[in-house]
Design an enzyme around this catalytic site. Structure first.
Site, PDB file in Angstrom:
ATOM      1  N   CYS A  70      -0.051   3.812  -7.282  1.00 51.42           N
ATOM      2  CA  CYS A  70      -0.224   3.230  -5.945  1.00 51.42           C
ATOM      3  C   CYS A  70      -0.307   4.019  -4.773  1.00 51.42           C
ATOM      4  O   CYS A  70       0.781   4.800  -4.534  1.00 51.42           O
ATOM      5  CB  CYS A  70       0.771   1.896  -5.760  1.00 51.42           C
ATOM      6  SG  CYS A  70       0.769   1.203  -4.292  1.00 51.42           S
ATOM      7  N   CYS A  73       3.025   3.321  -2.255  1.00 48.92           N
ATOM      8  CA  CYS A  73       4.438   3.867  -2.573  1.00 48.92           C
ATOM      9  C   CYS A  73       4.718   5.219  -1.920  1.00 48.92           C
ATOM     10  O   CYS A  73       3.885   5.999  -1.495  1.00 48.92           O
ATOM     11  CB  CYS A  73       4.653   3.943  -4.161  1.00 48.92           C
ATOM     12  SG  CYS A  73       4.454   2.433  -4.736  1.00 48.92           S
ATOM     13  N   HIS A 116       7.401  -1.477  -4.275  1.00 52.55           N
ATOM     14  CA  HIS A 116       6.075  -1.871  -4.608  1.00 52.55           C
ATOM     15  C   HIS A 116       6.088  -3.432  -5.186  1.00 52.55           C
ATOM     16  O   HIS A 116       5.288  -4.147  -5.107  1.00 52.55           O
ATOM     17  CB  HIS A 116       5.527  -1.028  -5.694  1.00 52.55           C
ATOM     18  CG  HIS A 116       4.314  -1.200  -6.307  1.00 52.55           C
ATOM     19  ND1 HIS A 116       3.169  -0.922  -5.771  1.00 52.55           N
ATOM     20  CD2 HIS A 116       4.331  -2.187  -7.456  1.00 52.55           C
ATOM     21  CE1 HIS A 116       2.168  -1.327  -6.607  1.00 52.55           C
ATOM     22  NE2 HIS A 116       2.601  -2.104  -7.336  1.00 52.55           N
ATOM     23  N   ASN A 156      -3.403  -9.860   4.070  1.00 47.91           N
ATOM     24  CA  ASN A 156      -4.197 -10.581   2.832  1.00 47.91           C
ATOM     25  C   ASN A 156      -2.976 -10.310   1.839  1.00 47.91           C
ATOM     26  O   ASN A 156      -2.611  -9.239   1.529  1.00 47.91           O
ATOM     27  CB  ASN A 156      -5.472  -9.904   2.662  1.00 47.91           C
ATOM     28  CG  ASN A 156      -6.492 -10.072   3.869  1.00 47.91           C
ATOM     29  OD1 ASN A 156      -6.528 -10.961   4.332  1.00 47.91           O
ATOM     30  ND2 ASN A 156      -7.322  -8.859   3.980  1.00 47.91           N
ATOM     31  N   HIS A 167       0.700  -3.449  -3.438  1.00 49.35           N
ATOM     32  CA  HIS A 167       2.042  -3.068  -2.770  1.00 49.35           C
ATOM     33  C   HIS A 167       1.825  -4.120  -1.336  1.00 49.35           C
ATOM     34  O   HIS A 167       0.872  -4.288  -0.848  1.00 49.35           O
ATOM     35  CB  HIS A 167       1.916  -1.670  -2.012  1.00 49.35           C
ATOM     36  CG  HIS A 167       3.144  -1.223  -1.861  1.00 49.35           C
ATOM     37  ND1 HIS A 167       3.862  -0.351  -2.493  1.00 49.35           N
ATOM     38  CD2 HIS A 167       3.805  -1.251  -0.700  1.00 49.35           C
ATOM     39  CE1 HIS A 167       4.890   0.192  -1.785  1.00 49.35           C
ATOM     40  NE2 HIS A 167       5.010  -0.540  -0.629  1.00 49.35           N
ATOM     41  N   HIS A 169       1.678  -5.112   1.891  1.00 51.33           N
ATOM     42  CA  HIS A 169       1.118  -4.465   3.153  1.00 51.33           C
ATOM     43  C   HIS A 169       0.174  -5.545   3.795  1.00 51.33           C
ATOM     44  O   HIS A 169      -0.239  -6.403   3.317  1.00 51.33           O
ATOM     45  CB  HIS A 169       0.355  -3.021   2.645  1.00 51.33           C
ATOM     46  CG  HIS A 169      -1.088  -3.325   2.064  1.00 51.33           C
ATOM     47  ND1 HIS A 169      -1.232  -3.640   0.908  1.00 51.33           N
ATOM     48  CD2 HIS A 169      -2.335  -3.264   2.485  1.00 51.33           C
ATOM     49  CE1 HIS A 169      -2.545  -3.985   0.276  1.00 51.33           C
ATOM     50  NE2 HIS A 169      -3.198  -3.754   1.759  1.00 51.33           N
ATOM     51  N   GLN A 171      -2.732  -5.194   7.604  1.00 45.08           N
ATOM     52  CA  GLN A 171      -3.571  -4.349   8.292  1.00 45.08           C
ATOM     53  C   GLN A 171      -3.700  -4.551   9.733  1.00 45.08           C
ATOM     54  O   GLN A 171      -3.211  -5.813  10.198  1.00 45.08           O
ATOM     55  CB  GLN A 171      -5.115  -4.471   7.787  1.00 45.08           C
ATOM     56  CG  GLN A 171      -5.156  -4.060   6.340  1.00 45.08           C
ATOM     57  CD  GLN A 171      -6.728  -4.281   5.743  1.00 45.08           C
ATOM     58  OE1 GLN A 171      -7.397  -3.451   6.219  1.00 45.08           O
ATOM     59  NE2 GLN A 171      -6.776  -5.133   4.788  1.00 45.08           N
TER      60      GLN A 171
END
Length: 353
Positions: A70, A73, A116, A156, A167, A169, A171
């Site tokens: 990933c 990470c 993660h 999302n 992971h 996250h 945007q």
């Protein structure tokens, strides 16, 4: 909050946001990366009056890597990632495969935690507050770029939404124009203001919802409700009770209460469909006033806009998704299978004990 800015091997900016003021960030990106090359272009649709980002370089972006590869990470030993340090609280960096770049705006990735296997709903209130502070800081910084007119922070969550990195996250998109959805709100705001002799449409909507049966959760400074004309099966709008145009304008009381309210909403979303169901896919989207000129929206100022978050899932019932088919995709007319009143009732039923 401590903020530390650095550069990745290819020149992109990366920013650590730390809970502790004594945290030192000196790790260097050891990857042999060349300069990022993007082909982002904004094209105007003259019939619809909106814009499309053409970004062919995104075809090569990372797609569902195994967990031990990933890129979000932290770097561990010789396993090098987008984050050079071996741990972090919150990190923001320029997207390696941006939809918007240069004169066309900017795209950033926000990593909520180094864990993660976590989710936003699993964050502590302190961690969620740090994410809010990072969103606010990035909104401020990006608003000063000459190519940026509107800043959009969003998450999302789930492969059903189209997420390609597991992971936790989100945007941030910094657009060089006012987005079509925001423009629609501003036109409605202007028309209502003129028709009523100055009443604010956002204030009217919030007052109506506070008096109705679609309230899901209410605090001293925030209110969450399923809107009267919800587009999605389960959709919640979260408003600060004191109208502000953007994240920067939230006062300390609202910032303090936000993690309590928002984390509870996310946890309820994961319980909508009962025990044993996979995590609920969702989109969480902050709506902020544009930073550009508003002359085309007669009589409207930035202060007339109301910051709010829209949270919705495309899952309509257990094991079934809401697809945007002919009416939605072809004509932008949504058909909702779940009555908003029933959705609000369900979200109240699954409150934490």
């Amino acid at each position: 909050m401590k903020k530390t800015s650095t550069r990745l091997a290819d020149g992109r900016e990366l920013i650590y946001y730390d809970l502790r003021d004594d945290t030192v960030r000196e790790a260097v990106d050891r990857r042999p990366l060349g300069r990022t090359v993007t082909t982002s272009e904004i094209r105007r649709d003259v019939l619809l009056g909106d814009s499309v980002a053409i970004a062919s370089h995104r075809q090569g972006r990372t797609y569902h890597p195994p967990a031990d590869e990933c890129p979000l990470c932290p770097t561990r030993g010789e396993r090098l990632s987008e984050i050079p340090d071996s741990s972090y609280d919150v990190v923001v960096f320029e997207n390696r495969f941006p939809s918007l770049a240069g004169d066309s705006g900017r795209c950033e990735v926000v990593c909520f935690t180094s864990d993660h296997d976590a989710s936003f709903a699993g964050l502590t209130e302190e961690q969620a507050r740090l994410v809010l502070d990072a969103w606010t800081d990035r909104t401020s910084e990006l608003s000063h770029l000459p190519s940026v007119e509107q800043v959009f922070c969003f998450e999302n969550r789930g492969e059903e939404i189209g997420v390609t990195l597991g992971h936790p996250h989100g945007q941030i998109y910094a657009y060089p124009f006012t987005t079509p959805r925001t423009a629609l709100m501003l036109r409605s705001l202007a028309a209502h203001k003129e028709a009523t002799g100055g009443e604010n449409l956002f204030d009217a909507v919030l007052a109506r919802e506070l008096a109705d049966q679609r309230i899901v959760l209410e605090g001293e400074h925030w209110a969450a409700f399923v809107p009267y004309a919800a587009h999605w099966p389960y959709e919640v709008h979260l408003y600060p009770k004191r109208r502000v145009p953007d994240l920067l304008a939230l006062d300390e009381a609202a910032r303090t209460e936000f993690p309590q309210v928002y984390l509870e909403l996310l946890r309820r979303f994961d319980r909508i469909f009962g025990e044993g169901e996979p995590p609920t896919p969702y989109i969480a989207a902050w709506h902020q006033a544009p930073f550009g000129a508003l002359e085309e929206f007669d009589g409207v100022t930035r202060d007339d806009f109301a910051l709010h978050l829209e949270l919705f899932t495309i899952r309509r019932t257990s094991g079934k998704l809401k697809f945007l088919a002919g009416s939605e995709s072809g004509m932008s007319v949504f058909i909702n299978d779940v009555p908003p009143e029933r959705a609000a009732e369900r979200l109240r039923e699954v409150a934490s004990s």
